[in-house]
Design an enzyme around this catalytic site. Structure first.
Site, mmCIF file in Angstrom:
data_model
loop_
_atom_site.group_PDB
_atom_site.id
_atom_site.type_symbol
_atom_site.label_atom_id
_atom_site.label_comp_id
_atom_site.label_asym_id
_atom_site.label_seq_id
_atom_site.Cartn_x
_atom_site.Cartn_y
_atom_site.Cartn_z
ATOM 1 C CG ASP A 31 -2.036 0.997 1.115
ATOM 2 O OD1 ASP A 31 -3.206 0.577 1.008
ATOM 3 O OD2 ASP A 31 -1.758 2.219 1.120
ATOM 4 C CB VAL A 95 -9.081 1.593 -5.002
ATOM 5 C CG1 VAL A 95 -8.742 0.938 -6.338
ATOM 6 C CG2 VAL A 95 -8.089 2.706 -4.686
ATOM 7 C CG HIS A 99 -8.478 -3.118 -2.269
ATOM 8 N ND1 HIS A 99 -9.452 -2.467 -3.006
ATOM 9 C CD2 HIS A 99 -8.318 -2.386 -1.153
ATOM 10 C CE1 HIS A 99 -9.838 -1.380 -2.362
ATOM 11 N NE2 HIS A 99 -9.180 -1.310 -1.234
ATOM 12 C CG HIS A 101 -6.752 -2.810 3.211
ATOM 13 N ND1 HIS A 101 -6.051 -1.644 3.030
ATOM 14 C CD2 HIS A 101 -7.957 -2.626 2.601
ATOM 15 C CE1 HIS A 101 -6.796 -0.779 2.341
ATOM 16 N NE2 HIS A 101 -7.961 -1.348 2.072
HETATM 17 P P1 AMP Z 1 -9.889 1.456 0.230
HETATM 18 O O1 AMP Z 1 -10.421 1.537 -1.177
HETATM 19 O O2 AMP Z 1 -10.451 2.534 1.114
HETATM 20 O O3 AMP Z 1 -10.034 0.104 0.850
HETATM 21 O O4 AMP Z 1 -8.331 1.742 0.220
HETATM 22 C C1 AMP Z 1 -7.571 1.885 -0.932
HETATM 23 C C2 AMP Z 1 -6.110 1.728 -0.541
HETATM 24 O O5 AMP Z 1 -5.356 1.726 -1.722
HETATM 25 C C3 AMP Z 1 -5.565 2.838 0.353
HETATM 26 O O6 AMP Z 1 -4.984 2.245 1.520
HETATM 27 C C4 AMP Z 1 -4.514 3.524 -0.524
HETATM 28 O O7 AMP Z 1 -3.404 3.977 0.214
HETATM 29 C C5 AMP Z 1 -4.155 2.424 -1.498
HETATM 30 N N1 AMP Z 1 -3.695 2.858 -2.807
HETATM 31 C C6 AMP Z 1 -4.331 3.685 -3.672
HETATM 32 N N2 AMP Z 1 -3.638 3.822 -4.822
HETATM 33 C C7 AMP Z 1 -2.529 3.035 -4.692
HETATM 34 C C8 AMP Z 1 -1.415 2.746 -5.520
HETATM 35 N N3 AMP Z 1 -1.284 3.286 -6.741
HETATM 36 N N4 AMP Z 1 -0.447 1.926 -5.042
HETATM 37 C C9 AMP Z 1 -0.557 1.366 -3.817
HETATM 38 N N5 AMP Z 1 -1.584 1.605 -2.977
HETATM 39 C C10 AMP Z 1 -2.562 2.421 -3.394
#
Ligand code: AMP
Length: 115
Positions: A31, A95, A99, A101
């Site tokens: 992340d 996003v 995914h 975490h």
């Molecule tokens: P969420 O959609 O709230 O579950 O979290 C999206 C996660 O994706 C967040 O923790 C961001 O820091 C991470 N994130 C977003 N874009 C990128 C990227 N290009 N590379 C790595 N992590 C990312």
């Protein structure tokens, strides 16, 4: 693959990232804003928005298998870790590509939330 999806691009090496694990169906990468010493995202290579987006059983199994691989490779399988997936607006999903975490490397407290 969805053209405007950042995780599709990372999962298919259109954009490179810091990968921790990869197989045919899924990949795991760090992340960019880590909330813990280990903060890795496990994603399917195919585009699915959330867990309820008709994800094939084979892909679900690959995601869970990848979590174990990440935990072992990151050295947190014994110390412990937490797996979270945000789905939809109430969970603040940012996003819109499924995914998981994987968080660990410090005490995460007893709350279900990662804070
Ligand atoms: P969420 O959609 O709230 O579950 O979290 C999206 C996660 O994706 C967040 O923790 C961001 O820091 C991470 N994130 C977003 N874009 C990128 C990227 N290009 N590379 C790595 N992590 C990312």
């Amino acid at each position: 693959m969805s053209d405007d999806c950042i995780f599709c691009k990372i999962a298919n090496h259109v954009i490179e990232s810091d990968y921790v694990y990869e197989d045919d169906l899924v990949c795991a990468f760090r992340d960019m804003s880590p909330a813990a010493p280990t903060h890795v995202l496990v994603v399917p290579r195919a585009h699915h928005e959330t867990l309820v987006d008709d994800v094939p059983a084979e892909t679900l199994a690959a995601l869970v298998h990848a979590v174990g691989e990440v935990a072992r490779r990151e050295g947190i399988s014994e110390s412990g870790f937490r797996v979270i997936t945000n789905a939809g607006p109430d969970a603040d999903q940012v996003v819109r590509h499924l995914h998981l975490h994987v968080l660990g490397g410090r005490s995460l407290g007893s709350s279900l939330l990662a804070e």
